[in-house]
Design a protein around this motif. Structure first.
Motif, PDB file in Angstrom:
ATOM      1  N   ALA A  96      11.601  -9.030   1.866  1.00 42.45           N
ATOM      2  CA  ALA A  96      10.260  -9.210   1.297  1.00 42.45           C
ATOM      3  C   ALA A  96       9.476 -10.252   2.086  1.00 42.45           C
ATOM      4  CB  ALA A  96      10.359  -9.620  -0.173  1.00 42.45           C
ATOM      5  N   GLU A  99       6.235  -8.843   3.858  1.00 42.73           N
ATOM      6  CA  GLU A  99       4.994  -9.272   3.213  1.00 42.73           C
ATOM      7  C   GLU A  99       4.244 -10.333   4.016  1.00 42.73           C
ATOM      8  OE1 GLU A  99       3.477  -7.813   0.383  1.00 42.73           O
ATOM      9  OE2 GLU A  99       4.906  -6.404   1.249  1.00 42.73           O
ATOM     10  N   LEU A 130       0.668  -4.618  -7.974  1.00 42.89           N
ATOM     11  CA  LEU A 130      -0.136  -5.427  -7.054  1.00 42.89           C
ATOM     12  C   LEU A 130      -1.525  -5.661  -7.625  1.00 42.89           C
ATOM     13  CD1 LEU A 130      -0.175  -6.769  -4.207  1.00 42.89           C
ATOM     14  CD2 LEU A 130      -1.217  -4.653  -3.379  1.00 42.89           C
ATOM     15  N   ALA A 189       1.931 -10.936  -2.533  1.00 40.24           N
ATOM     16  CA  ALA A 189       3.056 -10.173  -1.992  1.00 40.24           C
ATOM     17  C   ALA A 189       3.516  -9.163  -3.034  1.00 40.24           C
ATOM     18  CB  ALA A 189       4.210 -11.100  -1.626  1.00 40.24           C
ATOM     19  N   GLN A 190       4.197  -8.115  -2.565  1.00 37.55           N
ATOM     20  CA  GLN A 190       4.777  -7.135  -3.484  1.00 37.55           C
ATOM     21  C   GLN A 190       6.062  -6.581  -2.877  1.00 37.55           C
ATOM     22  OE1 GLN A 190       5.115  -3.489  -3.389  1.00 37.55           O
ATOM     23  NE2 GLN A 190       4.671  -3.564  -1.180  1.00 37.55           N
ATOM     24  N   VAL A 191       6.946  -6.078  -3.744  1.00 35.33           N
ATOM     25  CA  VAL A 191       8.186  -5.464  -3.276  1.00 35.33           C
ATOM     26  C   VAL A 191       8.782  -4.660  -4.425  1.00 35.33           C
ATOM     27  CG1 VAL A 191       9.832  -7.273  -3.958  1.00 35.33           C
ATOM     28  CG2 VAL A 191      10.256  -5.940  -1.879  1.00 35.33           C
ATOM     29  N   ALA A 230       5.177  -7.782  -8.126  1.00 39.23           N
ATOM     30  CA  ALA A 230       4.219  -8.406  -7.221  1.00 39.23           C
ATOM     31  C   ALA A 230       4.052  -9.855  -7.637  1.00 39.23           C
ATOM     32  CB  ALA A 230       2.876  -7.671  -7.256  1.00 39.23           C
ATOM     33  N   ALA A 272       3.399 -13.458 -11.645  1.00 37.56           N
ATOM     34  CA  ALA A 272       4.221 -12.288 -11.326  1.00 37.56           C
ATOM     35  C   ALA A 272       3.821 -11.139 -12.219  1.00 37.56           C
ATOM     36  CB  ALA A 272       5.699 -12.593 -11.517  1.00 37.56           C
ATOM     37  N   THR A 274      11.853 -10.456  -8.864  1.00 34.81           N
ATOM     38  CA  THR A 274      10.706 -11.340  -8.623  1.00 34.81           C
ATOM     39  C   THR A 274      11.024 -12.503  -7.693  1.00 34.81           C
ATOM     40  OG1 THR A 274      11.217 -12.343 -10.780  1.00 34.81           O
ATOM     41  CG2 THR A 274       9.374 -10.801 -10.688  1.00 34.81           C
ATOM     42  N   VAL A 322       9.240 -12.085  -4.204  1.00 37.03           N
ATOM     43  CA  VAL A 322       7.807 -12.285  -3.950  1.00 37.03           C
ATOM     44  C   VAL A 322       7.396 -13.749  -3.999  1.00 37.03           C
ATOM     45  CG1 VAL A 322       7.161  -9.971  -4.693  1.00 37.03           C
ATOM     46  CG2 VAL A 322       7.211 -11.831  -6.377  1.00 37.03           C
ATOM     47  N   ALA A 339       4.529 -15.101  -1.167  1.00 38.31           N
ATOM     48  CA  ALA A 339       3.239 -15.436  -1.785  1.00 38.31           C
ATOM     49  C   ALA A 339       2.828 -16.854  -1.408  1.00 38.31           C
ATOM     50  CB  ALA A 339       3.323 -15.279  -3.306  1.00 38.31           C
TER      51      ALA A 339
END
Length: 728
Positions: free
Chosen positions: A530, A534, A566, A588-590, A598, A618, A695, A698, A702
């Motif tokens: 990530a 990201e 997102l 960021a997202q995954v 996200a 989140a 989570t 991210v 982020a």
């Protein structure tokens, strides 16, 4: 009531338990299990089925096979069973079955493994059916007593009512009769929209005992006549014991015995753990450190960097189009290299296990993320058949993947075998725990993106070089040599799929396995993947002068669930509105563990190196939310883990050994450094995802993307302390 029933380790239970091979006294179950005889719990209460025991006072004991290590799985699973059982939640308690008894009952409780955020999502179906089946059996028992059709009866709050006559009875009054019935062949589960217990933010069942000190962890076990063991393994992974001088410590206070454990470790057994450790520290040990003693972080990094070369062999995990050709002919190319270090689980409770071994019985008491794996390890180490071995699972003082391993169990059994009939508690020192972990794998990643003349992303090459966890711990799970788990978060499909569509894509892994053993560290490969993907997405957006959010959105048209989280997090953070003066944002997202997540952060930076994370948000879509309060806590906890790793983590290797030996060199966030955490849950239904790990992935990107927005400086290697960057 709402408490977790721990095994009673009084002298009488201990003596009976050790004298009765295979009797399953952790549950107090009467054998045999088949036939008309009612299976009973230790207090004589009938077992309606493997998941539900009901006492005459209407107390409902729900069996939980998964492990509780602070993540809330115990409460969540109890909610799911209680929902279908329609019992009185205030009278619910829980207990752990033992893996030995599960095996004896043809794995009646299913999978004991608790990792990969699977505790609820992969057992929700059969535990719900356990509750629903028990409810139908209770109804049938009441209907039989009243001589009425079961269809005329309903249940609520542990009470059965015959609707036409108004007659009522309680679960406790009919449990004995229900336990004698044949379970129904088919049961219908509730639609989650009709949930009244599940789906609610109920208080955890284990909180009171934890806060009052009543909870028993593995480290707390005390048995009559118990001795204590301290252990020291070769500091270099792969090394061995050459010799040790037992006579030097034989006369020290409390020392009972010095034993070799396998090829690589020595343990001292004494009346107290401190006496054992003091003697162990004084024990002269000569190690054969082997060739790995020459390995360092620098040599590992050089080796991994070689794997980034396209000429080196690699496994392809995700591919479409021809990325290399598209990059070669592109109008614009962007390239970056990132790296991520080893990370230690650093559980608050060090590894430990208590074992009583005799030639006729081997019992283990420990915290474990996988009771069946601990059971298998005890079987192998003891050399006894399955009916003479059992593992009594206790609460975990932290797991994060570390207690899915069984090395400490094997060691404890090996020591106890050398002192038959005497309970031995093995407890690792903090230093032993830090230097003999199973670490988050070390990796590097080279990313190349290519644009056409209109600034459209036409190709992306993602080349990972580094360690494979499966190669080390589960080689049978490799697919023609490839580790599919290495592609978590960037996979083509599955529970950790990439969230972007690029015309030409190549994701590959050059597998390189240093001697430091890897393990499943909370979030596992999603964490570094990530960060790489990201942060690079932000680099690509910058290269073509586009907003990072809008740039991502253009690539996510075929990934609606990724896009939904997102968008949700962007709205919550206020992406489209100006940030407060001096505050900068990153996003960021995954996808990981079946869930879409996200994250977005707001930070400020002073002197270019002091970061204040003001706020982190989140958004998650796990399909269904069993306990929203627990999901919020899991998100907050995962941010602690992710940000601690980003700022403070990182294990280094010198002379073949891990350099970090305690919390003075492997730090963790403090409460004053913790940002405000906000969570947005957007469960879309139709699937079950995890919440304990996704989570984490991210959190770091982020913050890193926000740091670039604030300073114009891109950080590509971690932890941040190596860059002289710290919390403000």
């Amino acid at each position: 009531m709402n408490q977790h029933v721990m095994p009673k380790l009084n002298r009488r239970a201990f003596v009976i338990g050790t004298a009765t091979a295979g009797a399953g006294l952790a549950l107090g179950l009467d054998l045999p299990f088949g036939g008309p005889a009612v299976v009973r719990a230790a207090d004589g209460a009938p077992e309606v089925n493997a998941w539900v025991v009901i006492r005459p006072d209407d107390t409902v004991v729900i069996r939980i096979a998964r492990s509780e290590m602070g993540q809330g799985t115990l409460t969540g699973l109890a909610q799911l069973v209680a929902e279908e059982l329609e019992c009185d939640w205030s009278k619910v308690t829980t207990e752990y079955p033992t893996p030995g008894q599960s095996v004896a009952r043809k794995r009646a409780w299913g999978d004991f493994s608790t990792g990969g955020s699977r505790g609820i999502r992969t057992s929700q179906d059969y535990v719900r059916k356990g509750g629903a089946t028990a409810r139908l059996m209770l109804i049938q028992a009441a209907a039989n007593e009243w001589k009425v059709p079961a269809s005329e009866c309903k249940t609520a709050n542990s009470v059965i009512t015959h609707t036409p006559s108004g007659k009522t009875t309680t679960y406790g009054k009919v449990a004995e009769a229900a336990a004698k019935l044949e379970p129904p062949a088919d049961v219908k589960l509730k639609d989650p929209k009709d949930w009244t217990i599940a789906g609610k933010g109920l208080k955890r069942l284990d909180t009171v005992d934890k806060t009052t000190g009543k909870m028993v962890y593995g480290i707390d076990v005390k048995l009559p006549g118990m001795l204590n063991a301290a252990i020291k393994d070769c500091p270099v992974f792969g090394g061995k014991v050459k010799s040790f001088d037992e006579a030097k410590v034989a006369g020290m206070k409390g020392v009972k015995k010095v034993v070799q454990v396998g090829d690589s470790a020595v343990a001292v057994v004494a009346d107290t753990w401190w006496h054992a450790k003091t003697a162990l520290d004084a024990l002269p040990i000569v190690w054969d450190e082997g060739p790995n003693a020459k390995v360092s972080s620098e040599t590992i990094a050089t080796w991994l960097a070689e794997g980034l070369d396209n000429a080196q062999p690699a496994y392809i995990g995700n591919q479409n189009g021809d990325a290399k050709a598209a990059i070669a002919s592109a109008a614009k190319k962007v390239e970056a290299v990132y790296s991520y270090p080893y990370q230690n689980h650093a559980t608050m409770e060090p590894m430990n296990a208590t074992v009583l071994y005799t030639p006729d019985k081997c019992e283990v008491w420990c915290g474990t993320q996988n009771g069946e794996a601990a059971f298998a390890a005890a079987l192998e180490a003891s050399g006894l058949p399955a009916e003479k071995v059992d593992v009594h699972k206790l609460m975990l003082g932290g797991g994060f993947g570390r207690r899915g391993m069984t090395d400490y169990v094997r060691q404890a059994v090996a020591i106890a075998k050398q002192m038959p009939g005497t309970p031995i508690k093995l407890l690792w020192s903090r230093e032993e725990d830090m230097q003999h972990g199973k670490y988050h794998p070390i990796t590097q990643c080279k990313l190349t993106g290519a644009f056409d003349a209109d600034n459209n992303l036409v190709a992306l090459h993602y080349r990972l070089s580094g360690q494979s966890i499966l190669f080390s711990v589960r080689p049978e799970a490799l697919q023609n040599g490839m580790d599919p788990a290495a592609f978590q978060g960037v996979a083509q499909a599955g529970e950790a799929a990439i969230g972007y569509s690029v015309p030409n894509l190549l994701v590959e892994h050059s597998m390189r396995n240093p001697h430091v053993p890897p393990g499943f560290w909370r979030g596992v490969n999603v964490n570094h993947n990530a960060i790489y993907m990201e942060c690079f997405m932000d680099e690509l957006a910058l290269a073509v002068g586009q907003d990072p959010l809008e740039f991502r959105r253009k690539l996510m048209g075929k990934h609606p669930k990724h896009l939904a989280v997102l968008n949700a997090v962007a709205e919550k953070i206020g992406w489209g509105t100006p940030a407060p003066q001096g505050v900068y944002r990153g996003i960021a997202q995954v996808m990981g563990y079946g869930s879409y997540v996200a994250g977005a952060a707001e930070i400020s930076v002073t002197d270019g190196s002091k970061i204040k994370v003001h706020r982190i948000v989140a958004s998650t879509d796990p399909g269904y939310v069993v306990n929203p309060a627990q999901v919020e806590r899991q998100i907050a906890g995962s941010f602690v883990y992710g940000l601690s790793a980003l700022f403070y983590g990182g294990c280094t290797v010198k002379d073949g050994r891990i350099e970090q030996t305690n919390f003075d060199t492997y730090n963790s966030m403090r409460i004053n450094e913790m940002p405000k955490v906000e969570s947005v849950m957007v469960p879309s239904g139709g699937f079950w995802g995890g919440v304990g790990e996704p989570t984490i992935g991210v959190a770091a990107p982020a913050v890193l993307n926000a740091y670039f927005a604030a300073t114009g400086k891109r950080i590509r290697s971690f932890p941040l302390r190596n860059q002289n960057i710290s919390f403000a």
